[in-house]
Scaffold this motif. Structure first.
Motif, mmCIF file in Angstrom:
data_model
loop_
_atom_site.group_PDB
_atom_site.id
_atom_site.type_symbol
_atom_site.label_atom_id
_atom_site.label_comp_id
_atom_site.label_asym_id
_atom_site.label_seq_id
_atom_site.Cartn_x
_atom_site.Cartn_y
_atom_site.Cartn_z
ATOM 1 N N LYS A 181 59.155 3.659 21.299
ATOM 2 C CA LYS A 181 57.839 3.733 20.671
ATOM 3 C C LYS A 181 57.971 3.654 19.144
ATOM 4 N N SER A 182 56.873 3.358 18.463
ATOM 5 C CA SER A 182 56.885 3.277 16.994
ATOM 6 C C SER A 182 56.398 4.570 16.357
ATOM 7 N N ILE A 183 55.634 5.369 17.117
ATOM 8 C CA ILE A 183 55.123 6.648 16.627
ATOM 9 C C ILE A 183 54.908 7.568 17.837
ATOM 10 N N ILE A 184 55.081 8.861 17.636
ATOM 11 C CA ILE A 184 54.963 9.827 18.730
ATOM 12 C C ILE A 184 53.724 10.690 18.535
ATOM 13 N N GLY A 185 52.941 10.842 19.615
ATOM 14 C CA GLY A 185 51.766 11.701 19.589
ATOM 15 C C GLY A 185 51.944 12.902 20.500
ATOM 16 N N PHE A 186 50.981 13.796 20.488
ATOM 17 C CA PHE A 186 51.055 15.012 21.294
ATOM 18 C C PHE A 186 51.149 14.702 22.794
ATOM 19 N N ASN A 187 50.403 13.706 23.250
ATOM 20 C CA ASN A 187 50.420 13.386 24.674
ATOM 21 C C ASN A 187 51.788 12.895 25.144
ATOM 22 N N ASP A 188 52.533 12.256 24.246
ATOM 23 C CA ASP A 188 53.844 11.722 24.608
ATOM 24 C C ASP A 188 54.841 12.820 24.964
ATOM 25 N N ILE A 189 54.686 13.986 24.347
ATOM 26 C CA ILE A 189 55.711 15.026 24.490
ATOM 27 C C ILE A 189 55.183 16.296 25.165
ATOM 28 N N ARG A 190 54.028 16.211 25.779
ATOM 29 C CA ARG A 190 53.383 17.428 26.276
ATOM 30 C C ARG A 190 54.167 18.120 27.396
ATOM 31 N N LYS A 191 55.063 17.388 28.089
ATOM 32 C CA LYS A 191 55.848 18.005 29.157
ATOM 33 C C LYS A 191 57.348 17.991 28.846
ATOM 34 N N GLU A 192 57.682 17.742 27.588
ATOM 35 C CA GLU A 192 59.087 17.665 27.173
ATOM 36 C C GLU A 192 59.624 19.035 26.764
ATOM 37 N N MET A 193 60.954 19.136 26.710
ATOM 38 C CA MET A 193 61.605 20.279 26.076
ATOM 39 C C MET A 193 61.580 19.999 24.573
ATOM 40 N N ILE A 194 60.928 20.871 23.808
ATOM 41 C CA ILE A 194 60.773 20.662 22.370
ATOM 42 C C ILE A 194 61.732 21.578 21.607
ATOM 43 N N ILE A 195 62.503 20.987 20.715
ATOM 44 C CA ILE A 195 63.453 21.735 19.893
ATOM 45 C C ILE A 195 62.823 21.954 18.522
ATOM 46 N N LEU A 196 62.707 23.213 18.121
ATOM 47 C CA LEU A 196 62.131 23.559 16.825
ATOM 48 C C LEU A 196 63.139 24.343 15.994
ATOM 49 N N LEU A 197 62.966 24.281 14.683
ATOM 50 C CA LEU A 197 63.759 25.126 13.797
ATOM 51 C C LEU A 197 63.296 26.571 13.935
ATOM 52 N N ASP A 198 64.232 27.486 13.964
ATOM 53 C CA ASP A 198 63.906 28.904 14.018
ATOM 54 C C ASP A 198 63.072 29.263 12.792
ATOM 55 N N PRO A 199 61.849 29.775 12.961
ATOM 56 C CA PRO A 199 60.995 30.096 11.801
ATOM 57 C C PRO A 199 61.602 31.159 10.905
ATOM 58 N N ASN A 200 62.513 31.979 11.448
ATOM 59 C CA ASN A 200 63.158 33.001 10.633
ATOM 60 C C ASN A 200 64.130 32.403 9.627
ATOM 61 N N ASN A 201 64.525 31.144 9.845
ATOM 62 C CA ASN A 201 65.449 30.485 8.937
ATOM 63 C C ASN A 201 64.789 29.386 8.119
ATOM 64 N N GLY A 202 63.454 29.332 8.163
ATOM 65 C CA GLY A 202 62.747 28.270 7.456
ATOM 66 C C GLY A 202 61.566 28.791 6.669
ATOM 67 N N PRO A 203 60.847 27.866 6.006
ATOM 68 C CA PRO A 203 59.697 28.256 5.186
ATOM 69 C C PRO A 203 58.541 28.776 6.018
ATOM 70 N N LYS A 204 57.690 29.598 5.377
ATOM 71 C CA LYS A 204 56.568 30.172 6.112
ATOM 72 C C LYS A 204 55.597 29.088 6.584
ATOM 73 N N GLU A 205 55.552 27.942 5.857
ATOM 74 C CA GLU A 205 54.728 26.823 6.302
ATOM 75 C C GLU A 205 55.139 26.376 7.701
ATOM 76 N N TRP A 206 56.443 26.463 7.966
ATOM 77 C CA TRP A 206 56.933 26.017 9.267
ATOM 78 C C TRP A 206 56.431 26.905 10.389
ATOM 79 N N LEU A 207 56.258 28.201 10.121
ATOM 80 C CA LEU A 207 55.729 29.116 11.126
ATOM 81 C C LEU A 207 54.316 28.703 11.526
#
Length: 298
Positions: A181-207
């Motif tokens: 794909k050229s761009i990813i939307g919410f519907n594309d990943i709604r049943k995927e395993m999503i990897i996120l940065l731990d909010p405790n190790n990142g900026p408050k914006e990320w939370l």
């Protein structure tokens, strides 16, 4: 109090093993035990609970650990600076950084350029956790930090120079069905395993972004990574799709990076204190801003 006592203490905190601590410091177990007992005698409180089968930190020991480790780190940086000055450098500039690909690939280039401009000044880099980087700047442990604006916004006396202001991206292994794909939307990943940065190790914006993602993707599963590097390992092993700020983009032929349809953006740049902004610090900050901005536009 002796440096060897603090080193024994810090390493024993991390290994919880007298034998492993002895191996690291090339000391016998009785010697490690002796140094710890001497330190406890000086401090007048117990650092460890020792039994025949295990070693545990006391509450006081846990509290003392971070300060002791910070002291030893500062001492080592001070020794490095003094050694460089002893070898003829007139000054040292310290950069605090995160360690993502943009920095790892381009800081060496900038440092070489700066060295040709100011051969009497040595630049050293210190990899520092996001939450600790601001304090490192304010305390003088670093002269310049690479950071998101959110980390130092509205902090008196800090000058911030933006390098980029970008949104989010999805990272996945090249054999993922979404990689074409050229761009990813919410519907594309709604049943995927999503990897996120731990909010405790990142900026408050990320939370804030994370909370919105979780609310908008109720069918997804979540895996939290302590760093970009760990997230990259998860991706390469096929464990899921990562969502990260664009400036954290890793590099690698087996990872596909695609824009993610989300409005939030992050400002990333270089910051330094106005009170210590001499010619060399300002010059290095401008160099970092201009060179990394060129990479962003390329």
């Amino acid at each position: 109090m002796k440096i060897i006592q603090l080193r024994c203490f810090v390493i024993l905190c991390e290994t919880l093993s007298f034998s492993q601590t002895g191996d690291i410091l090339h000391l016998t177990q009785p010697a490690i035990s002796h140094q710890i007992k001497k330190l406890e005698s000086i401090l007048k409180f117990q650092l460890f609970i020792r039994t025949n089968h295990r070693v545990e930190l006391t509450a006081a020991g846990k509290h003392f650990y971070s300060d002791a480790k910070d002291f030893l780190s500062r001492l080592q940086v001070g020794i490095t600076e003094a050694s460089l000055i002893n070898k003829g450098k007139l000054s040292v500039i310290k950069i605090g950084y995160e360690g993502h690909a943009l920095e790892m690939n381009n800081l060496p280039v900038v440092m070489r350029m700066f060295s040709s401009m100011y051969p009497d000044t040595q630049v050293i880099v210190l990899r520092i956790n996001h939450k600790e980087r601001k304090n490192a700047l304010l305390s003088g442990s670093c002269d310049i930090i690479m950071t998101v604006k959110d980390n130092i916004e509205n902090t008196e006396g800090v000058i911030y120079k933006e390098i980029m202001n970008e949104g989010m991206m999805c990272l996945m292994h090249h054999d993922n069905v979404l990689a074409s794909k050229s761009i990813i939307g919410f519907n594309d990943i709604r049943k995927e395993m999503i990897i996120l940065l731990d909010p405790n190790n990142g900026p408050k914006e990320w939370l804030i972004v994370q909370q919105r993602l979780i609310s908008m993707l109720p069918e997804s599963q979540w895996l939290f990574s302590d760093s970009i590097s760990s997230g990259e390992i998860f991706i390469k092993s096929g464990m899921g799709i990562a969502i990260i700020p664009v400036f954290c983009k890793p590099q690698g032929d087996d990872i596909v990076c695609l824009p993610f349809m989300m409005k939030e953006s992050f400002s990333y740049g270089v910051a330094y204190l106005s009170k210590s902004a001499n010619e060399k610090i300002q010059s290095l900050a401008r160099l970092l801003q201009s060179e990394l901005k060129m990479i962003d536009k390329s």
